[in-house]
Design an enzyme around this catalytic site. Structure first.
Site, PDB file in Angstrom:
ATOM      1  N   ASP A 299      -6.942  -1.286  -5.040  1.00  0.00           N
ATOM      2  CA  ASP A 299      -7.952  -0.756  -4.025  1.00  0.00           C
ATOM      3  C   ASP A 299      -8.755   0.202  -4.758  1.00  0.00           C
ATOM      4  OD1 ASP A 299      -6.704  -2.789  -2.414  1.00  0.00           O
ATOM      5  OD2 ASP A 299      -5.615  -1.059  -1.067  1.00  0.00           O
TER       6      ASP A 299
ATOM      7  N   ASP B  29       0.874  -1.212  -0.173  1.00  0.00           N
ATOM      8  CA  ASP B  29       0.056  -0.088   0.047  1.00  0.00           C
ATOM      9  C   ASP B  29       0.882   1.354  -0.085  1.00  0.00           C
ATOM     10  OD1 ASP B  29      -2.421  -1.262   0.045  1.00  0.00           O
ATOM     11  OD2 ASP B  29      -2.422  -1.637   1.986  1.00  0.00           O
TER      12      ASP B  29
END
EC number: 3.4.23.36
Length: 170
Positions: free
Chosen positions: A144, A126
Site C-alpha cells: 500500500d 495489513d
C-alpha cells in the site's frame, strides 16, 4: 509514442517492482509469524505507531470488505488489468525517464504484492497502524505504501514533466 527495446525502455526498471514485491511478501510473512492476529495484540513501537496483524478483505480503507466474497475476484481483475497497463506503459517510455519508471515500478510491485495475498489467502495482510490519540489511520502494508508513493510520483511527473520525457515523445 516510440517503441524501445527492453533494455532501452522502462522495462529495465522491473527490478524495482520485483524488489517491492519481495519486501512486501517477506514483511507480511514475518508479521504473520511473529504477531498474534487482531487489534488487541498490537505491538507498540512509537507513541503514534503500532505493528499488528489484521486481514483486509476489501480495498483501500477496507472498501467493500463485507461485500460477501465477490469483491476478491473483482479486485484480482483490477490488479491484473492495472499491472498489464503499467508494464505496457513502461515498455513505451525510455529507461532514462527515471521518475516515471520508478513510479510505475512502485505501483506495479505493490499491486502484485497485494494480488499475491488475494490469490493465496483471499485477503490482504495489513500490519502498520498509525494513529493520533484514539484516531487510527486504516491499517496498511508495504505494498500500500509503495502504491501511494508511486501515485504521488505519477502526479508530480504529470504536473512537472521531465525534460527527458518531453524530448523523447515527439
Amino acid at each position: 509514442m516510440k517503441n524501445f527495446t527492453a533494455k532501452q525502455s522502462g522495462l529495465r526498471w522491473l527490478w524495482l517492482a520485483l524488489l517491492v514485491f519481495v519486501l512486501d511478501i517477506s514483511s507480511k510473512l514475518l508479521i504473520m509469524n511473529i504477531v498474534e492476529y487482531g487489534w488487541e495484540n498490537r505491538i507498540e513501537v512509537l507513541a503514534f505507531f503500532n505493528l499488528l496483524y489484521v486481514h483486509n478483505y476489501g480495498a483501500a480503507f477496507s472498501f467493500l470488505s463485507d461485500a460477501g466474497g465477490w469483491q476478491r475476484w473483482f479486485f484480482i481483475a483490477i490488479a491484473l488489468s492495472i499491472s498489464g497497463v503499467l508494464v505496457y506503459w513502461m515498455r513505451q517510455i525510455p529507461a532514462s525517464n527515471k521518475l516515471l519508471n520508478i513510479a510505475y515500478a512502485l505501483v506495479l510491485g505493490g499491486a502484485i504484492g497485494n494480488l499475491f495475498n488475494r490469490l493465496i489467502h483471499g485477503y490482504i495482510v495489513d500490519f502498520f497502524d498509525l494513529f493520533i490519540g484514539t484516531s487510527h489511520w486504516p491499517a496498511f502494508n508495504l505494498a500500500d505504501s509503495a502504491i501511494c508513493v508511486g501515485v504521488v510520483l505519477i502526479v508530480v511527473e504529470s504536473v512537472f514533466p521531465s525534460k527527458k520525457k518531453a524530448s523523447t515523445t515527439e
